[in-house]
Design a protein around this motif. Structure first.
Motif, PDB file in Angstrom:
ATOM      1  N   TRP A   1      -2.772   4.471  -3.719  1.00  0.00           N
ATOM      2  CA  TRP A   1      -2.859   5.185  -2.447  1.00  0.00           C
ATOM      3  C   TRP A   1      -3.825   4.480  -1.512  1.00  0.00           C
ATOM      4  CZ3 TRP A   1      -0.737  10.238  -1.450  1.00  0.00           C
ATOM      5  CH2 TRP A   1      -0.037  10.790  -2.514  1.00  0.00           C
ATOM      6  N   LYS A   2      -3.559   4.609  -0.223  1.00  0.00           N
ATOM      7  CA  LYS A   2      -4.555   4.221   0.762  1.00  0.00           C
ATOM      8  C   LYS A   2      -5.398   5.483   1.011  1.00  0.00           C
ATOM      9  CE  LYS A   2      -5.311   2.587   5.444  1.00  0.00           C
ATOM     10  NZ  LYS A   2      -4.706   2.310   6.753  1.00  0.00           N
ATOM     11  N   VAL A   3      -6.697   5.355   0.846  1.00  0.00           N
ATOM     12  CA  VAL A   3      -7.551   6.546   0.905  1.00  0.00           C
ATOM     13  C   VAL A   3      -8.548   6.437   2.056  1.00  0.00           C
ATOM     14  CG1 VAL A   3      -9.121   8.049  -0.384  1.00  0.00           C
ATOM     15  CG2 VAL A   3      -7.419   6.691  -1.610  1.00  0.00           C
ATOM     16  N   SER A   4      -8.571   7.463   2.903  1.00  0.00           N
ATOM     17  CA  SER A   4      -9.625   7.586   3.912  1.00  0.00           C
ATOM     18  C   SER A   4     -10.426   8.835   3.574  1.00  0.00           C
ATOM     19  CB  SER A   4      -9.024   7.727   5.315  1.00  0.00           C
ATOM     20  OG  SER A   4      -8.323   6.556   5.662  1.00  0.00           O
TER      21      SER A   4
ATOM     22  N   ILE B   1      -9.597   7.131  -8.397  1.00  0.00           N
ATOM     23  CA  ILE B   1      -8.325   7.324  -9.121  1.00  0.00           C
ATOM     24  C   ILE B   1      -7.122   7.177  -8.191  1.00  0.00           C
ATOM     25  CG2 ILE B   1      -9.300   8.743 -10.972  1.00  0.00           C
ATOM     26  CD1 ILE B   1      -8.164  11.175  -9.474  1.00  0.00           C
ATOM     27  N   LEU B   2      -7.288   7.588  -6.938  1.00  0.00           N
ATOM     28  CA  LEU B   2      -6.167   7.460  -6.007  1.00  0.00           C
ATOM     29  C   LEU B   2      -5.942   5.995  -5.633  1.00  0.00           C
ATOM     30  CD1 LEU B   2      -6.763  10.546  -3.660  1.00  0.00           C
ATOM     31  CD2 LEU B   2      -4.951  10.246  -5.329  1.00  0.00           C
ATOM     32  N   SER B   3      -7.030   5.280  -5.397  1.00  0.00           N
ATOM     33  CA  SER B   3      -6.896   3.863  -5.061  1.00  0.00           C
ATOM     34  C   SER B   3      -6.245   3.108  -6.218  1.00  0.00           C
ATOM     35  CB  SER B   3      -8.266   3.256  -4.771  1.00  0.00           C
ATOM     36  OG  SER B   3      -8.847   3.873  -3.667  1.00  0.00           O
TER      37      SER B   3
ATOM     38  N   MET C   1       0.846  -1.205   0.000  1.00  0.00           N
ATOM     39  CA  MET C   1       0.000   0.000   0.000  1.00  0.00           C
ATOM     40  C   MET C   1       0.881   1.254   0.000  1.00  0.00           C
ATOM     41  SD  MET C   1      -3.183   0.989  -0.031  1.00  0.00           S
ATOM     42  CE  MET C   1      -4.190  -0.387   0.533  1.00  0.00           C
ATOM     43  N   GLY C   2       0.493   2.229  -0.756  1.00  0.00           N
ATOM     44  CA  GLY C   2       1.288   3.446  -0.865  1.00  0.00           C
ATOM     45  C   GLY C   2       1.011   4.416   0.261  1.00  0.00           C
TER      46      GLY C   2
ATOM     47  N   LEU D   1      -0.483  15.526  -5.315  1.00  0.00           N
ATOM     48  CA  LEU D   1      -0.300  14.673  -4.137  1.00  0.00           C
ATOM     49  C   LEU D   1       1.066  13.985  -4.157  1.00  0.00           C
ATOM     50  CD1 LEU D   1      -3.871  13.187  -3.659  1.00  0.00           C
ATOM     51  CD2 LEU D   1      -2.708  14.880  -2.265  1.00  0.00           C
ATOM     52  N   HIS D   2       1.491  13.549  -5.318  1.00  0.00           N
ATOM     53  CA  HIS D   2       2.829  12.941  -5.402  1.00  0.00           C
ATOM     54  C   HIS D   2       3.894  13.950  -4.999  1.00  0.00           C
ATOM     55  CE1 HIS D   2       2.101   8.909  -6.824  1.00  0.00           C
ATOM     56  NE2 HIS D   2       1.244   9.351  -7.748  1.00  0.00           N
ATOM     57  N   MET D   3       3.675  15.171  -5.402  1.00  0.00           N
ATOM     58  CA  MET D   3       4.643  16.228  -5.071  1.00  0.00           C
ATOM     59  C   MET D   3       4.695  16.445  -3.553  1.00  0.00           C
ATOM     60  SD  MET D   3       4.518  20.056  -6.561  1.00  0.00           S
ATOM     61  CE  MET D   3       3.257  20.578  -5.430  1.00  0.00           C
TER      62      MET D   3
END
Lengths: 485, 122
Positions: free
Chosen positions: B27-30, B21-23, B1-2, B116-118
């Motif tokens: 990404w782990k998304v909350s 798109i993040l998942s 998991m990222g 977000l990557h940045m």
């Protein structure tokens, strides 16, 4: 006679001569000369002369009409003699103008505006030192220029006010945010559908439904904004529904209308007409009903006594209804209007119709109430709909939330507004009191949410659609949730 | 998991699309939708980055940002603030309160990922 005119005639003769020279000198010569300050004082005599020449009177005729000698008038016209009072009135009558047009005071406002005009364009070498001469010699042009200056300044103020409104009007800001949120959702969802040819069908269907609902709301919001921007007055932007208008109106006042605490229903129309939030006739009608009921409730239950009793009875609406001998619904409405500072906690109130649609929603601190989505089916207010007339009490808490939760008191009433043969209309109330302020019923709190999509309760038996907050994000969890139904 | 991102936004369809798109990007998304309890959610979830909308039910994103920056436990978490396009005053206010980056609605999916990557780059 004004100050400046008096000042002229108290100056040494040498300076007055300079004034005369200023007036009589050729324009090209005037431009290059550094004239003394006295040359630009108010020149009533100059105005008299200009007016006389304009209407074609000779100096002798005017002098005769005014009962003075031609030589004396000549001195006046060249600002060598003080003039005022009766003589000024007589000369003005002979010249067919109001005396104020000849006196220095008449032009002061005009000259002020002309100075403003000059100041707004510092890049233009305006002959401000000759402003009085200009006004005296060209009163029509001066008035035109001053009027245009005034109109320009008014337009600038209006533009500034509109810019301020666009930047700070909370309702417009909310409407713009709503519009851009819809566009953001559509853009993001459309990209997913376009860029994911291998997207599972269950997700494809879901995103397509989202696109449809976002498009519909985008259309509503856009129409409201267009109506707002087209409106010439200071009306508020249209929000999605009349209920939204009422919600904004009440939320801006903390769901409390201090003006009606005296119970005076005659104040209602004034409140409605002065409310920027209530722009549609339907929104105003909803507000009228709400405010009339508010005033009536306040008249029956004046604040100080009711507040004291409510504290004694720990905000229990049933006990209060019995103590006052009044309907439970009225007590609930009144409790929801109590000042938060006095109750030390925010009391929420939900009202729904027989179809379960929320017609009023004052949210408590710890629970979001949906305005555009179906509400949580586990709310006790829906249980009350099934048993009209029976008060229900329950302890609920936000799913995933902490704290003691909320004590809910619910009741539904059945009405036949059109008489015995008319349709049955049901309305249910749910009061939400922070548990710390109330007598808490035994047993654990029931986890509830605002609306399914934003509720994290994984095992909810009443879920009608999957939550976007559930752990994991895969088609299996989605189908598992849907399959429960 | 990222990396772990907490998305504080109350528009369900935006949440759903961004979460998707993040998942898919690892990404782990909350997600959290209520303004009143958002600060508590950040402290509890302790994400690597927060995406915070300006307009939320019960509390504004500005107030939440102020509290996040005022608490030593959350003061350092990068916050990507979502503001409405053209609302310059919102951006200025967010900047003053300590937002790490901004993104204006409407945004593109690629923009979300890039920002977000940045923010989580070492």
């Amino acid at each position: 006679m004004g100050k400046s005119c008096k000042w002229i005639f108290t100056q040494p003769q040498k300076e007055l001569d300079a004034a005369q020279q200023f007036l009589l000198a050729p324009a090209a010569f005037r431009r290059g000369k550094n004239w003394p300050a006295v040359a630009v004082t108010a020149l009533t005599g100059t105005r008299i002369r200009e007016r006389r020449l304009l209407i074609g009177l000779s100096q002798a005729d005017l002098a005769r009409a005014a009962g003075i000698s031609s030589s004396y008038l000549n001195l006046i016209e060249h600002n060598r003699r003080r003039i005022g009072g009766k003589l000024l009135v007589t000369l003005a009558r002979a010249l067919k103008v109001d005396p104020s047009h000849l006196s220095e005071g008449a032009g002061s406002e005009l000259m002020g505006r002309l100075r403003e005009a000059a100041a707004t364009h510092p890049d233009i070498a305006v002959e401000t030192a000759r402003i009085e001469e200009f006004v005296g010699r060209f009163p029509g042009w001066s008035a035109l220029l001053a009027t245009q200056q005034q109109q320009g300044a008014e337009l600038e103020r209006r533009v500034a006010a509109l810019a301020d409104r666009l930047g700070h009007d909370p309702l417009l800001s909310a409407a713009l945010h709503e519009l851009l949120s819809r566009v953001a959702a559509i853009r993001s969802t459309a990209s997913i559908l376009a860029d994911s040819p291998d997207l599972e069908q269950v997700w494809r269907d879901r995103f397509q439904r989202n696109l449809e609902s976002d498009s519909a709301r985008l259309a509503e919001t856009s129409e409201g904004l267009v109506r707002f921007l087209d409106s010439p007055g200071e009306t508020a932007p249209a929000v999605a529904t009349p209920q939204d208008e009422l919600h904004h109106f009440l939320a801006a006042r903390g769901f409390r209308v201090a003006e009606l605490e005296g119970g005076d229903q005659s104040l209602v129309e004034g409140l409605i007409s002065g409310a920027v939030e209530l722009r549609s006739a339907a929104g105003q009608a909803l507000a009228r009903d709400h405010l009339l009921a508010y005033a009536a409730d306040a008249a029956r239950l004046p604040l100080p006594g009711f507040l004291e009793r409510a504290r004694e009875m720990r905000l229990d609406p049933l006990k209060l209804a019995r103590a006052h001998g009044l309907p439970l619904q009225m007590i609930m409405r009144r409790l929801a209007s109590l000042p938060e500072t006095e109750t030390r906690g925010r009391i929420g109130l939900v009202v729904c119709d027989g179809a379960g649609a929320l017609t009023f929603a004052k949210p408590p601190r710890d629970l979001s109430l949906p305005r555009h989505a179906p509400a949580c089916a586990l709310w006790p207010v829906f249980a009350a709909l099934r048993a009209p007339g029976t008060p229900l009490r329950a302890l609920v808490k936000r799913a995933g939330g902490e704290g003691q939760g909320l004590v809910s008191y619910s009741v539904a009433e059945v009405m036949r507004p059109d008489g015995f043969d008319g349709p049955e209309v049901v309305r249910a109330y749910m009061l939400l009191v922070p548990a710390a302020l109330a007598d808490v019923p035994p047993g654990p709190a029931e986890p509830v949410g605002g609306t399914c999509r934003l509720c994290p309760r994984a095992d909810c038996p009443a879920r009608r659609e999957p939550s976007i907050l559930s752990d994991g994000f895969d088609s299996e969890s989605l189908t598992r949730n849907i399959g429960r139904q | 998991m990222g990396h772990h991102v907490l998305l504080i936004e109350d528009e369900p369809n935006i949440v759903e699309a961004v979460r998707f798109i993040l998942s898919r990007d690892g990404w782990k998304v909350s997600c959290h939708s209520d303004g009143a309890s958002a600060v508590e959610a950040v402290a509890r979830i302790n994400p690597d980055v927060v995406v915070l909308d300006v307009m939320l039910p019960n509390r504004s994103g500005f107030d939440i940002l102020r509290d996040l920056r005022g608490d030593s436990a959350t003061a350092g978490v990068p916050v990507l603030m979502l503001t409405a396009k053209g609302q310059t005053k919102d951006r200025e206010r967010a900047e003053m309160l300590g937002a790490t980056a901004f993104m204006t609605k409407p945004f593109s999916n690629a923009e979300v990922l890039a920002r977000l990557h940045m923010l989580v780059a070492p």
